[in-house]
Design a protein around this motif. Structure first.
Motif, PDB file in Angstrom:
ATOM      1  N   ARG A 175      39.272  29.250  42.195  1.00  0.00           N
ATOM      2  CA  ARG A 175      39.322  30.674  42.429  1.00  0.00           C
ATOM      3  C   ARG A 175      37.930  31.143  42.845  1.00  0.00           C
ATOM      4  O   ARG A 175      36.921  30.543  42.469  1.00  0.00           O
ATOM      5  CB  ARG A 175      39.753  31.441  41.165  1.00  0.00           C
ATOM      6  CG  ARG A 175      41.151  31.149  40.670  1.00  0.00           C
ATOM      7  CD  ARG A 175      42.212  31.757  41.576  1.00  0.00           C
ATOM      8  NE  ARG A 175      43.536  31.663  40.993  1.00  0.00           N
ATOM      9  CZ  ARG A 175      44.338  30.600  41.105  1.00  0.00           C
ATOM     10  NH1 ARG A 175      43.922  29.535  41.758  1.00  0.00           N
ATOM     11  NH2 ARG A 175      45.555  30.608  40.557  1.00  0.00           N
ATOM     12  N   GLN A 176      37.890  32.249  43.605  1.00  0.00           N
ATOM     13  CA  GLN A 176      36.627  32.888  43.955  1.00  0.00           C
ATOM     14  C   GLN A 176      36.620  34.308  43.415  1.00  0.00           C
ATOM     15  O   GLN A 176      37.664  34.990  43.408  1.00  0.00           O
ATOM     16  CB  GLN A 176      36.426  32.905  45.478  1.00  0.00           C
ATOM     17  CG  GLN A 176      36.104  31.529  46.056  1.00  0.00           C
ATOM     18  CD  GLN A 176      35.833  31.598  47.547  1.00  0.00           C
ATOM     19  OE1 GLN A 176      36.533  32.273  48.280  1.00  0.00           O
ATOM     20  NE2 GLN A 176      34.808  30.889  47.986  1.00  0.00           N
ATOM     21  N   TYR A 177      35.441  34.758  42.956  1.00  0.00           N
ATOM     22  CA  TYR A 177      35.320  36.090  42.363  1.00  0.00           C
ATOM     23  C   TYR A 177      34.072  36.786  42.893  1.00  0.00           C
ATOM     24  O   TYR A 177      33.047  36.139  43.200  1.00  0.00           O
ATOM     25  CB  TYR A 177      35.216  36.003  40.838  1.00  0.00           C
ATOM     26  CG  TYR A 177      36.446  35.449  40.156  1.00  0.00           C
ATOM     27  CD1 TYR A 177      37.491  36.290  39.779  1.00  0.00           C
ATOM     28  CD2 TYR A 177      36.557  34.091  39.874  1.00  0.00           C
ATOM     29  CE1 TYR A 177      38.625  35.793  39.140  1.00  0.00           C
ATOM     30  CE2 TYR A 177      37.687  33.583  39.237  1.00  0.00           C
ATOM     31  CZ  TYR A 177      38.710  34.436  38.885  1.00  0.00           C
ATOM     32  OH  TYR A 177      39.828  33.940  38.270  1.00  0.00           O
ATOM     33  N   GLU A 178      34.160  38.102  42.977  1.00  0.00           N
ATOM     34  CA  GLU A 178      32.999  38.955  43.231  1.00  0.00           C
ATOM     35  C   GLU A 178      32.862  39.883  42.032  1.00  0.00           C
ATOM     36  O   GLU A 178      33.841  40.513  41.601  1.00  0.00           O
ATOM     37  CB  GLU A 178      33.183  39.773  44.510  1.00  0.00           C
ATOM     38  CG  GLU A 178      33.113  38.977  45.798  1.00  0.00           C
ATOM     39  CD  GLU A 178      31.706  38.499  46.124  1.00  0.00           C
ATOM     40  OE1 GLU A 178      30.734  39.104  45.597  1.00  0.00           O
ATOM     41  OE2 GLU A 178      31.583  37.520  46.885  1.00  0.00           O
ATOM     42  N   CYS A 179      31.652  39.958  41.482  1.00  0.00           N
ATOM     43  CA  CYS A 179      31.418  40.783  40.295  1.00  0.00           C
ATOM     44  C   CYS A 179      30.336  41.812  40.595  1.00  0.00           C
ATOM     45  O   CYS A 179      29.403  41.545  41.376  1.00  0.00           O
ATOM     46  CB  CYS A 179      30.978  39.911  39.123  1.00  0.00           C
ATOM     47  SG  CYS A 179      32.188  38.646  38.648  1.00  0.00           S
ATOM     48  N   PRO A 180      30.416  42.988  39.979  1.00  0.00           N
ATOM     49  CA  PRO A 180      29.375  44.005  40.168  1.00  0.00           C
ATOM     50  C   PRO A 180      28.157  43.767  39.279  1.00  0.00           C
ATOM     51  O   PRO A 180      27.249  44.612  39.232  1.00  0.00           O
ATOM     52  CB  PRO A 180      30.091  45.307  39.781  1.00  0.00           C
ATOM     53  CG  PRO A 180      31.096  44.884  38.761  1.00  0.00           C
ATOM     54  CD  PRO A 180      31.548  43.503  39.176  1.00  0.00           C
TER      55      PRO A 180
END
Length: 329
Positions: free
Chosen positions: A83-88
């Motif tokens: 999985r790929q994620y973008e986090c703030p």
């Protein structure tokens, strides 16, 4: 009547020993969850199941992904085992959830987080653990506990090593010789564990595992023959030290799967080795006490000797054939 009794005892114990066969043949290496920071606040998660373990598939032909990022992170890419994620925000001090109930059998999982800064965090999770809080800084206490814990776990799942110790205890017989023999085995495998884990020695895993299985088969044959004038019976500590060098390479192959932390590698290595030794003592002490008591009372000791010898020897021979086949194929 006594011989018939010994025969029945032998076959009962033999059957119980082979009843554990499925456990004994298991690979003790963990599954791996790799979390890599690939951009500022961007992460990719890759999953490698433990050897011989799969994931249950739902009726929709989908596999529930066992890693759960914080709710503030957005999923930006999906594949079967990643999985790929973008986090703030970064992950420091935040919790990552896990659910390994989808495994076809319970297994430990290694979690490895690698950041763009070069920092790396690792931990080993038992099947029941559902959450891991990313440390703000990898502490010495955390490293020592994690690697000690995995050392204990490994020795109790590494049945080939335990059967080797069992045969050593049988051959050494009295307490002083048992102490010297186990000490020699410990020193020898600690030496090769350290050199291999630190990258000073590199050997392929399959031939090492095959030799370990052959070493167990050899000691089992010595138990069966019961020749007290042989080199093994006269000098068990020397034989234990010689084979211990190979067993240390086996321990190192497991430690290489886990990896060592960048800044506390020596502490992690020492703690893992201490965990192995504590686990070994916890196994050896009750075995030695039981055999000592049986010899005093003469409780079917010869029947037990044949059970241990033939049972352990047959299983070790099976392992050797399977591991040699893996090496040459």
């Amino acid at each position: 009547m006594r011989r018939r009794h010994d025969f029945l005892v032998t076959n009962l114990a033999f059957s119980l020993l082979f009843g554990w066969h499925g456990l004994m043949a298991d690979d003790v290496r963990p599954g791996i969850v790799e979390i890599d920071e690939v951009s500022a606040m961007g992460y990719i998660v890759r999953l490698t199941p433990p050897p011989g373990v799969g994931w249950r598939i739902h009726q929709t032909n989908t596999m529930p992904f066992p890693v759960r990022f914080p709710d503030t992170c957005a999923e930006t890419g999906v594949a079967a085992y990643s999985r790929q994620y973008e986090c703030p925000h970064d992950l420091s001090g935040r919790s990552i959830g896990f659910d390994f109930r989808g495994l076809t059998r319970p297994a430990h999982m290694l979690v490895r987080l690698r950041l763009l800064s070069g920092e790396e965090y690792t931990t080993v999770l038992a099947p029941s653990i559902r959450e891991w809080r990313v440390p703000r800084q990898e502490t010495l206490t955390r490293v020592l506990w994690d690697y000690f814990n995995y050392g204990v776990i490994h020795i109790f799942k590494g049945i080939d090593h335990l059967l080797f110790v069992l045969c050593l205890i049988w051959i050494a017989r009295d307490w002083r010789r048992i102490l010297w023999t186990i000490t020699a085995f410990t020193i020898a495998h600690s030496m090769t564990l350290a050199t291999a884990a630190l990258g000073l020695v590199r050997l392929a895993v399959p031939p090492v595992e095959a030799i370990i299985a052959l070493s167990v088969a050899f000691l089992a044959s010595e138990v069966i023959r019961d020749r007290h004038d042989s080199l093994t019976w006269r000098y068990p500590s020397s034989v234990a030290a010689a084979f211990g060098l190979v067993h240390g390479l086996g321990f190192a192959s497991v430690l290489s799967d886990i990896g060592l932390p960048q800044t506390k590698a020596l502490a992690a290595l020492l703690s893992f080795n201490l965990g192995v030794e504590i686990g070994q003592v916890l196994f050896a002490l009750p075995i030695a006490l039981a055999l000592w008591r049986m010899r005093i009372a003469s409780w079917g000791i010869d029947a037990l000797r044949l059970t241990v010898g033939y049972g352990v020897g047959t299983i070790a021979a099976f392992w050797a054939v399977m591991r040699i086949n893996e090496f040459i194929s």
